[in-house]
Design an enzyme around this catalytic site. Structure first.
Site, PDB file in Angstrom:
ATOM      1  N   PHE A  51       0.859  -1.180   0.000  1.00  0.00           N
ATOM      2  CA  PHE A  51       0.000   0.000   0.000  1.00  0.00           C
ATOM      3  C   PHE A  51       0.900   1.236   0.000  1.00  0.00           C
ATOM      4  CE2 PHE A  51      -4.687   0.326   1.380  1.00  0.00           C
ATOM      5  CZ  PHE A  51      -5.091  -0.650   0.489  1.00  0.00           C
ATOM      6  N   GLN A  78      -8.422  14.162   3.925  1.00  0.00           N
ATOM      7  CA  GLN A  78      -7.705  13.365   2.928  1.00  0.00           C
ATOM      8  C   GLN A  78      -8.508  13.248   1.632  1.00  0.00           C
ATOM      9  OE1 GLN A  78      -6.811   8.858   3.368  1.00  0.00           O
ATOM     10  NE2 GLN A  78      -4.862   9.942   3.384  1.00  0.00           N
ATOM     11  N   ARG A  99      -3.069  10.397   6.404  1.00  0.00           N
ATOM     12  CA  ARG A  99      -3.166   8.996   6.845  1.00  0.00           C
ATOM     13  C   ARG A  99      -2.644   8.068   5.749  1.00  0.00           C
ATOM     14  NH1 ARG A  99      -6.967   4.789   5.892  1.00  0.00           N
ATOM     15  NH2 ARG A  99      -8.403   6.138   4.753  1.00  0.00           N
ATOM     16  N   HIS A 157     -12.171  11.871   1.198  1.00  0.00           N
ATOM     17  CA  HIS A 157     -12.218  10.470   1.617  1.00  0.00           C
ATOM     18  C   HIS A 157     -12.198  10.266   3.130  1.00  0.00           C
ATOM     19  CE1 HIS A 157     -11.512   6.175   1.284  1.00  0.00           C
ATOM     20  NE2 HIS A 157     -10.362   6.270   1.951  1.00  0.00           N
ATOM     21  N   HIS A 167      -8.701  11.025  -1.615  1.00  0.00           N
ATOM     22  CA  HIS A 167      -8.202   9.747  -2.132  1.00  0.00           C
ATOM     23  C   HIS A 167      -7.903   9.915  -3.613  1.00  0.00           C
ATOM     24  CE1 HIS A 167      -7.863   5.527  -3.129  1.00  0.00           C
ATOM     25  NE2 HIS A 167      -7.935   5.218  -1.843  1.00  0.00           N
ATOM     26  N   LEU A 171     -15.276   4.852  -4.485  1.00  0.00           N
ATOM     27  CA  LEU A 171     -13.865   4.518  -4.294  1.00  0.00           C
ATOM     28  C   LEU A 171     -13.395   3.343  -5.146  1.00  0.00           C
ATOM     29  CD1 LEU A 171     -11.382   5.242  -2.419  1.00  0.00           C
ATOM     30  CD2 LEU A 171     -11.900   3.077  -1.337  1.00  0.00           C
ATOM     31  N   ARG A 211      -0.972   9.040  -0.176  1.00  0.00           N
ATOM     32  CA  ARG A 211      -2.146   9.559  -0.882  1.00  0.00           C
ATOM     33  C   ARG A 211      -2.089  11.050  -1.163  1.00  0.00           C
ATOM     34  NH1 ARG A 211      -6.843   6.095   2.228  1.00  0.00           N
ATOM     35  NH2 ARG A 211      -6.253   4.146   1.190  1.00  0.00           N
ATOM     36  N   GLU A 249      -7.026   1.598  -3.087  1.00  0.00           N
ATOM     37  CA  GLU A 249      -5.579   1.690  -3.268  1.00  0.00           C
ATOM     38  C   GLU A 249      -4.994   0.301  -3.552  1.00  0.00           C
ATOM     39  OE1 GLU A 249      -3.809   4.472  -0.605  1.00  0.00           O
ATOM     40  OE2 GLU A 249      -2.046   3.234  -0.304  1.00  0.00           O
TER      41      GLU A 249
HETATM   42  C1  LIG Z   1     -15.024   3.679   0.471  1.00  0.00           C
HETATM   43  C2  LIG Z   1     -14.035   3.606   1.606  1.00  0.00           C
HETATM   44  C3  LIG Z   1     -13.065   2.617   1.633  1.00  0.00           C
HETATM   45  C4  LIG Z   1     -12.154   2.532   2.682  1.00  0.00           C
HETATM   46  N1  LIG Z   1     -11.193   1.564   2.683  1.00  0.00           N
HETATM   47  C5  LIG Z   1     -10.327   1.491   3.727  1.00  0.00           C
HETATM   48  C6  LIG Z   1      -9.335   0.474   3.774  1.00  0.00           C
HETATM   49  O1  LIG Z   1      -9.250  -0.382   2.888  1.00  0.00           O
HETATM   50  N2  LIG Z   1      -8.482   0.451   4.827  1.00  0.00           N
HETATM   51  C7  LIG Z   1      -8.548   1.364   5.841  1.00  0.00           C
HETATM   52  O2  LIG Z   1      -7.757   1.281   6.775  1.00  0.00           O
HETATM   53  N3  LIG Z   1      -9.499   2.320   5.831  1.00  0.00           N
HETATM   54  C8  LIG Z   1     -10.393   2.413   4.810  1.00  0.00           C
HETATM   55  N4  LIG Z   1     -11.346   3.387   4.806  1.00  0.00           N
HETATM   56  C9  LIG Z   1     -11.555   4.187   6.017  1.00  0.00           C
HETATM   57  C10 LIG Z   1     -12.295   3.346   7.066  1.00  0.00           C
HETATM   58  O3  LIG Z   1     -13.184   2.484   6.423  1.00  0.00           O
HETATM   59  C11 LIG Z   1     -13.081   4.201   8.058  1.00  0.00           C
HETATM   60  O4  LIG Z   1     -12.273   5.219   8.569  1.00  0.00           O
HETATM   61  C12 LIG Z   1     -13.581   3.340   9.220  1.00  0.00           C
HETATM   62  O5  LIG Z   1     -14.282   2.215   8.742  1.00  0.00           O
HETATM   63  C13 LIG Z   1     -14.464   4.143  10.153  1.00  0.00           C
HETATM   64  O6  LIG Z   1     -15.009   3.269  11.108  1.00  0.00           O
HETATM   65  P1  LIG Z   1     -15.752   3.851  12.385  1.00  0.00           P
HETATM   66  O7  LIG Z   1     -16.106   2.710  13.245  1.00  0.00           O
HETATM   67  O8  LIG Z   1     -14.961   4.959  12.972  1.00  0.00           O
HETATM   68  O9  LIG Z   1     -17.074   4.536  11.770  1.00  0.00           O
HETATM   69  P2  LIG Z   1     -18.259   3.931  10.867  1.00  0.00           P
HETATM   70  O10 LIG Z   1     -18.018   2.576  10.380  1.00  0.00           O
HETATM   71  O11 LIG Z   1     -18.562   5.004   9.879  1.00  0.00           O
HETATM   72  O12 LIG Z   1     -19.446   3.846  11.896  1.00  0.00           O
HETATM   73  C14 LIG Z   1     -20.042   5.000  12.468  1.00  0.00           C
HETATM   74  C15 LIG Z   1     -21.205   4.545  13.337  1.00  0.00           C
HETATM   75  O13 LIG Z   1     -21.695   5.670  14.052  1.00  0.00           O
HETATM   76  C16 LIG Z   1     -23.113   5.668  14.013  1.00  0.00           C
HETATM   77  N5  LIG Z   1     -23.545   7.075  14.194  1.00  0.00           N
HETATM   78  C17 LIG Z   1     -23.053   8.187  13.603  1.00  0.00           C
HETATM   79  N6  LIG Z   1     -23.675   9.275  14.086  1.00  0.00           N
HETATM   80  C18 LIG Z   1     -24.573   8.833  14.999  1.00  0.00           C
HETATM   81  C19 LIG Z   1     -25.520   9.472  15.846  1.00  0.00           C
HETATM   82  N7  LIG Z   1     -25.659  10.801  15.875  1.00  0.00           N
HETATM   83  N8  LIG Z   1     -26.295   8.707  16.635  1.00  0.00           N
HETATM   84  C20 LIG Z   1     -26.177   7.350  16.621  1.00  0.00           C
HETATM   85  N9  LIG Z   1     -25.292   6.687  15.863  1.00  0.00           N
HETATM   86  C21 LIG Z   1     -24.494   7.428  15.069  1.00  0.00           C
HETATM   87  C22 LIG Z   1     -23.467   5.051  12.674  1.00  0.00           C
HETATM   88  O14 LIG Z   1     -24.754   4.484  12.729  1.00  0.00           O
HETATM   89  C23 LIG Z   1     -22.382   3.974  12.562  1.00  0.00           C
HETATM   90  O15 LIG Z   1     -22.809   2.807  13.214  1.00  0.00           O
HETATM   91  C24 LIG Z   1     -12.234   3.477   3.733  1.00  0.00           C
HETATM   92  C25 LIG Z   1     -13.200   4.488   3.711  1.00  0.00           C
HETATM   93  C26 LIG Z   1     -14.081   4.576   2.646  1.00  0.00           C
HETATM   94  C27 LIG Z   1     -15.060   5.709   2.619  1.00  0.00           C
END
Ligand SMILES: Cc1cc2nc3c(=O)[nH]c(=O)nc-3n(C[C@H](O)[C@H](O)[C@H](O)COP(=O)(O)OP(=O)(O)OC[C@H]3O[C@@H](n4cnc5c(N)ncnc54)[C@H](O)[C@@H]3O)c2cc1C
Length: 564
Positions: A117, A230, A376, A341, A232, A242, A276, A245
């Site tokens: 990566f 960031q 990142r 992103h 992407h 997306l 990135r 990568e």
């Molecule tokens: C398309 C894409 C591909 C990616 N690929 C990679 C990768 O290959 N490798 C990598 O390391 N990173 C990757 N990332 C980044 C990574 O996926 C995210 O940063 C990470 O999954 C975020 O996880 P999280 O648990 O913080 O939030 P999320 O998975 O976004 O979960 C947020 C949670 O909060 C809840 N929530 C939000 N607001 C409220 C509220 N007010 N009240 C109640 N619930 C709420 C939602 O319901 C959800 O359950 C990618 C990002 C994208 C967009």
């Protein structure tokens, strides 16, 4: 009254990992606005980093090398103690998922497969074809069900319950009934995900509006380093979906309209696998200087990888191309351009995930520990979620175990009353402004004026325009009064948060008069360690954010020029 020892707002990877850890010690509940399996984590494609040294070309990889790559990738803004902690814990955290049955792809020897990566010295990104986020989320959800962890699904949290000194829980709307409910706890963890949908060209889903960050902000917790967004490099043209990568990790080329692999000009050693910020800027330069197709996009060419590799390693990418661009990457190159992103900044917290408000913790993309600094590395976000989800769950549970559960009824009722008034004010509005129009405007302003290349003039103009939108928000048309699934109301809360975040992002970017990582100021093109090797802290005031700064923790890596 709904009461728990620990509540976690967010059912994504960080939230569920925290829940598993906390539930081993105390009564724990997860609150999520969507079913946990619909959290944005499921969209993650490429993989999760850990120095397992499984790949043939990565046998001498170590957590220390992973830490150095992370810190260099961050343009030296990451707190080095936090980055070292994350990379040290990475192998054990990935093995934990392996033992829980996560469907990682395998090497011929049966070990977890790893791919190269960007910005990484070794192939250290563990993956499950190009659906890694989905597999990690399914695994952690299964574990949470196994432990009978209480879930409040389709509850939208609008604010924290706080006294002057500490956090006592949250107020949420039960989306199914419209009822406003207090849920109290000895410790609260915010794991609400990122905010990159505040930009109009984005890889994120539309629930990534950053509303959880503003919940902490309005309770007096600063937001850290919000200027670092960031972009992407490879968002599908034109909609921004997306293209992982991992496609470049597997050997994909970036090619301009003249047929050149143009990364040779910008990062001759790392080429397509530079970090990135560098690859995105290079693509944008090719577009701006007239070497792009239709002056709008370049090509990501996978054809030389061959059908078998594409079908086995990147099947989801092929599906996305077929469905959303009407082309088969086995036969044709993919049109791409950079898209917003990831939010490097977020809720200020330390490596124990403690926010500066007793009883409040944060983990995952909504938090800023900070391990990503100004940029990142791909694969480090899923890692951030599993490491700091685990840390936050453990620390919050320990805190809750030692605290007594005393509910201050009058505090709960006054918090509830405040939120009831907020809803009523929105529903009895006498203006004509349409919330979704303000939302569309703010997304455009951020894309056009607070994008990859920034200038003082543009940022000042953006700040003026965003403040005007905030003014217009006070003259909204009446919001729907329906009780059941009132998405008009939820959306309006989100628009309010997006406007607030846009102001914070822009004000923080205007004040940072240097270029570092993802933040590039055309009027201040150099990194300026003397004045800006520090974190921005945006504090809430009723008239807009007040900024101050805190020091970056340096352990053993002195800032140096980044060359790739
Ligand atoms: C398309 C894409 C591909 C990616 N690929 C990679 C990768 O290959 N490798 C990598 O390391 N990173 C990757 N990332 C980044 C990574 O996926 C995210 O940063 C990470 O999954 C975020 O996880 P999280 O648990 O913080 O939030 P999320 O998975 O976004 O979960 C947020 C949670 O909060 C809840 N929530 C939000 N607001 C409220 C509220 N007010 N009240 C109640 N619930 C709420 C939602 O319901 C959800 O359950 C990618 C990002 C994208 C967009």
């Amino acid at each position: 009254m709904l009461e728990h020892d620990v509540i976690i707002v967010g059912g994504g990877l960080a939230g569920l990992r925290a829940a598993i850890e906390a539930s081993a010690l105390v009564d724990t509940a997860v609150i999520s606005r969507v079913h946990p399996l619909r959290s944005h984590t499921k969209a993650a494609q490429g993989g999760i980093n850990a120095a397992l040294a499984n790949a043939e070309k990565g046998r001498d990889d170590t957590p220390e090398k992973h830490a150095f790559d992370t810190i260099k990738g961050s343009d030296f803004l990451a707190d080095q103690d936090a980055a070292e902690l994350m990379t040290r814990m990475a192998p054990e955290c990935v093995f934990e998922f392996d033992h829980w049955g996560c469907a990682f792809s395998r090497t011929d020897e049966g070990k977890i497969a790893q791919r190269p990566f960007g910005g990484a010295g070794y192939p250290r990104t563990c993956y499950g074809s190009d659906r890694t986020g989905l597999y990690l989320l399914q695994t952690v959800y299964e574990q949470s069900v196994k432990r009978n962890i209480k879930e409040y699904q389709e509850y939208f949290v609008t604010s924290l319950i706080t006294d002057d000194l500490s956090c006592k829980g949250v107020i949420a709307i039960n989306i199914k009934t419209g009822e406003l409910v207090p849920i109290t706890a000895k410790a609260t963890i915010l794991a609400t995900g990122g905010a990159a949908w505040t930009y109009s060209i984005s890889t994120n889903s539309m629930i990534n509006t950053g509303n959880g960050m503003t919940i902490a902000y309005r309770a007096g917790v600063p937001l850290k380093d919000m200027e670092f967004i960031q972009f992407h490099p490879t968002g599908l043209y034109p909609n921004g979906i997306l293209i992982t990568e991992g496609a470049r990790g597997e050997g994909g080329y970036l090619v301009n309209a003249k047929g050149e692999r143009f990364m040779e000009r910008y990062a001759p050693k790392a080429m397509e696998l530079a970090p990135r910020d560098i690859v995105s800027r290079s693509i944008q330069k090719e577009i701006d200087e007239g070497r792009a197709f239709e002056n709008a996009y370049v090509h990501l060419d996978l054809r030389h990888l061959g059908r078998e590799k594409i079908m086995s390693r990147l099947p989801g990418i092929r599906e996305i191309c077929l469905l959303f661009a009407g082309l088969d990457p086995i036969e044709k190159p993919i049109p791409i351009r950079p898209a917003a992103h990831y939010t490097m900044g977020g809720i200020d917290c330390n490596p124990d995930c403690e926010a500066p408000l007793k009883g409040l913790y944060a983990a995952g993309e909504c938090a800023c520990v900070s391990v990503h600094g100004a940029n990142r590395l791909g694969g480090n976000s899923l890692l951030d979620c599993v490491v700091f989800g685990k840390v936050a769950g453990g620390k919050a549970a320990k805190f809750a175990k030692s605290a007594t559960r005393e509910t201050d009824e009058s505090l709960v009722q006054s918090s509830l009353g405040r939120e009831q008034k907020r809803v009523e004010a929105l529903q009895s509005g006498s203006g004509t402004e349409e919330p979704t129009a303000l939302r569309d405007d703010v997304r455009l302003i951020l894309t056009q004026k607070v994008g990859m290349f920034r200038s003082g003039t543009d940022l000042e103009e953006a700040l003026k325009q965003v403040r005007k939108l905030r003014e217009r928000f006070s003259r909204l048309r009446p919001i729907d009064v329906d009780k059941v699934f009132n998405l008009d109301l939820i959306r309006t809360f989100e628009v309010e948060a997006m406007l607030e975040l846009a102001e914070i992002i822009t004000a923080s970017a205007l004040a940072r008069k240097e270029s570092r990582g993802a933040h590039v100021r055309l009027d201040f093109p150099q990194r300026d360690d003397e004045h800006f090797l520090k974190h921005t802290l945006a504090h809430y005031t009723p008239t807009g954010p007040k900024l101050d700064y805190s020091n970056v923790k340096i352990t053993r890596y002195q800032p140096e020029a980044r060359k790739y």
